[in-house]
Structure formats: C-alpha cells, structure tokens
Design an enzyme around this catalytic site. Structure first.
Site, short mmCIF file in Angstrom:
data_model
loop_
_atom_site.label_atom_id
_atom_site.label_comp_id
_atom_site.label_asym_id
_atom_site.label_seq_id
_atom_site.Cartn_x
_atom_site.Cartn_y
_atom_site.Cartn_z
N GLY A 27 21.84 1.70 1.99
CA GLY A 27 21.19 2.86 1.36
C GLY A 27 20.00 2.41 0.52
N GLY A 30 17.15 4.90 -0.76
CA GLY A 30 17.50 6.05 -1.58
C GLY A 30 17.03 5.90 -3.02
CD GLN A 31 17.81 9.12 -8.34
OE1 GLN A 31 18.95 9.45 -8.05
NE2 GLN A 31 17.22 9.50 -9.45
CB ILE A 54 20.61 5.35 8.43
CG1 ILE A 54 20.13 6.28 7.32
CG2 ILE A 54 22.00 4.86 8.19
CD1 ILE A 54 20.86 7.60 7.26
CG ASN A 73 25.69 4.45 10.54
OD1 ASN A 73 26.46 4.82 9.66
ND2 ASN A 73 25.38 5.20 11.58
CE1 TYR A 162 28.33 12.16 -4.89
CE2 TYR A 162 28.88 12.98 -7.08
CZ TYR A 162 28.22 12.07 -6.26
OH TYR A 162 27.47 11.08 -6.83
CE LYS A 166 30.19 8.96 -5.39
NZ LYS A 166 29.74 7.69 -4.79
#
Ligand code: AKB
Length: 339
Positions: A27, A30-31, A54, A73, A162, A166
């Site tokens: 990832g 991402g942010q 990805i 992935n 979510y 988590k």
C-alpha cells in the site's frame, strides 16, 4: 522469544543492529505508505525498502525512482512470498485497507483485503520470519467504549465493518505472536492529517480537506457536525509511531497489537478557529454526511496513550497549532499562494 529480522534467536543487543534492513511496504502509494516508504528509504541505508502497490495505483516520481517497487496484492499469497524471498524481506508494513466510510459501502471487499489479506501476510511472516506492522485505528472502538481518556485495554465492540476488521486484526496479530512467535506490533492510529497523498473514504478525512479548502480560498462544506471530537495526528508523528514501535525493545513491550497513540483531539469548530488564526477570511459551513457522522459518533473523543509512552517512549511532536502552521505553509507553496 523469537527475535525478528534474523533466522535465529538473538540477544537484544544483536537484535538492535539487525532490525529493518529489507522492508516491504504494502500500500505504498496510499496516504501513509507514500510518506512511510520515503522516510524508511532515507533511514535505511544498507537495505531495500520495496514499494508494494496494486495495478492502478502505481508509484510515480520520487517514490518510483528512489528504490525498488513490486506489485504486492495482499490477496495473492504467492506473489507476496516471491517478493519476500527476492528482497530477503525482514519487515512488512501492511497498509492495505479500505477506510471506514468506504468499507461500509463495500463490506465484503473490506473483509477480503483486511482479513484474508492479513492472514496471507501473517502466514508468510511465520514461514519466512518477518516482523509485521498492520495498523489498527480509533475505529476499533465502538459506542460502548469509554469516550474520554479511552484506556488501552477496554471494550472493543465496533458497529462498522472497518472496526470489526480492525479488532480482528489486533486479535489475529496477537495470536500469531503468542502461538508462533511472529513479531507483530502496531498502533491504533487516530485520523491522520497530511499533505502529500490525500486519504480516501475515511471519517476523519475532513480534517485534511479543510486545509486544502482554506489555502485555495474555498468555503469548506464540513461533513461532521460541530461538537464531534475525534483523535487526530499529523503525519510526521504517525510515521514516527510506525517506525518507533517496530524498533522498540521487545523486552519492554507488555502490549503489542495495538497501542493507543494520541496527540490532539478537536471538533470542526476548533480546527476552523485554528485555521482562521492564519487565514482570517476562511469560511466553513455544515453539510453533514449521515454515514460519516454515525461512525464518528461511535468513536472515542480522546484516547489515553500512557501505555505507548511507558513501554516504548512514544511522544508526539505536533499540536494543533504547530500542525496548522506547517500544513498552511506547505500547501501555500504547493498552490503558489502567498502565506
Ligand atoms: C478513517 O477515518 O476511516 C481513518 C481512521 C481513523 O482509521 N482515518
């Protein structure tokens, strides 16, 4: 206890010199990943930091040019194992996730990425002796959790997909540590405010978007109601937390998955006032989003992070004012605005 980064059991002294040589960031575009990959590349001079991505979210610019990149992935265990072998990976940052609001609209996809992806990573880590960081979140708490000074060990009964993933991430990561000795560690991130890569689909995203609107001179439509407090953190502190926990002396860790980390808590009125101190003309109105509001209402106001402070010396550097100054300065330069 199994010590990571090696194929054998070592003393802590030896361990400290062997940590984080070859890292895979899943990832990486991402942010968090886009900044974490670059920060790790600056810190690790004798190894590789592989930018996992990805298709459709390829690394570009400095992220692409400053080190190796590979398609990673989380749902493809064979692909992940090949990367771990090729680069002799000792540490995996698993940042693949759908954020809270988007996970509510795609719960099965969120489960697939967050749970099936995680077990692939943990199995590879077990076989190939890697350490694993998979972040948890304030989203792992729910409406029955104490809101103020939310303790490290408390009720975790979230109502979102979510949050469910988590909590399960925390439990599964601890399970792999206890049962197999896999060196899993993590933090519960607050809403993260940053200026390199925008977040997408989170409940706390408004606290990033508000700065972009203010600097561009736009009237900001706030999706979260006044009086809704949530923990927030500036990205440099989040990166520090993610790196420091993986470098922490394991003999001091009573907890592992995952530590509360906090630095500031505010509602939309407070962040608006913080921005107006520097951009007096900034205007905000409310256009509340019922999905995000319901999620925000179920999250803590402010976590107690004393366990992180005691067990690995966590201490944030930024408060709301110093973050606001830095965000405005950075975005003004980016958008060619006079400060
Ligand atoms: C979200 O809003 O979904 C995330 C988080 C707090 O985990 N930023």
């Amino acid at each position: 206890m199994y010590i990571r980064g090696t194929k054998s059991r070592l003393t802590y002294k030896k361990y400290i010199s062997s940590i984080m040589k070859n890292v895979l960031v899943i990832g990486s575009t991402g942010q968090i990943g886009s900044e974490l990959t670059m920060t790790l590349r600056k810190q690790i001079t004798n190894g590789n930091v592989v930018a996992g991505y990805i298709p459709g979210a390829e690394p570009k610019g400095e992220l692409l040019e400053s080190g190796p990149a590979a398609i990673a992935n989380v749902c493809d265990a064979k692909q992940l194992a090949e990367i771990v072998d090729k680069y002799e990976i000792d540490t995996i940052y698993n940042l693949a996730a759908l954020l809270s609001a988007v996970a509510e609209s795609k719960p099965l996809l969120a489960w697939d990425i967050q749970m099936n992806g995680l077990i692939n990573i943990l199995e590879i880590a077990r076989e190939k002796k890697c350490a694993v960081f998979t972040p948890s979140s304030i989203g792992s708490f729910g409406p029955n959790t104490p809101r103020d000074n939310t303790p490290q060990d408390t009720i975790q009964r979230p109502k979102t997909m979510y949050g469910v993933t988590k909590v399960a991430t925390e439990l599964l990561s601890d399970y792999y540590f206890t049962k197999y000795g896999v060196d899993t560690r993590a933090v519960r991130f607050p809403g993260l405010i940053s200026n390199v890569t925008l977040p997408g689909g989170g409940t706390t995203d408004y606290a990033v978007e508000i700065y972009y609107a203010a600097v561009k001179g736009e009237d900001f439509a706030c999706p979260i109601q006044a009086g809704t407090f949530m923990d927030m953190m500036y990205m440099p502190d989040a990166l520090k937390a993610a790196i420091d926990i993986m470098n922490a002396d394991p003999s001091r860790l009573i907890h592992r998955n995952a530590f509360n980390v906090a630095s500031m808590s505010f509602d939309p009125e407070i962040i608006k006032a913080a921005i107006q101190k520097y951009i007096p003309d900034f205007k905000m109105h409310y256009e509340f989003d019922p999905v995000r509001q319901a999620i925000a209402d179920s999250w803590p106001n402010k976590m107690d992070d004393s366990c992180a402070r005691n067990e690995w010396d966590w201490k944030p550097s930024y408060d709301l004012d110093s973050m606001t100054v830095d965000m405005i300065e950075t975005l003004c330069k980016r958008f060619g605005k006079a400060e």
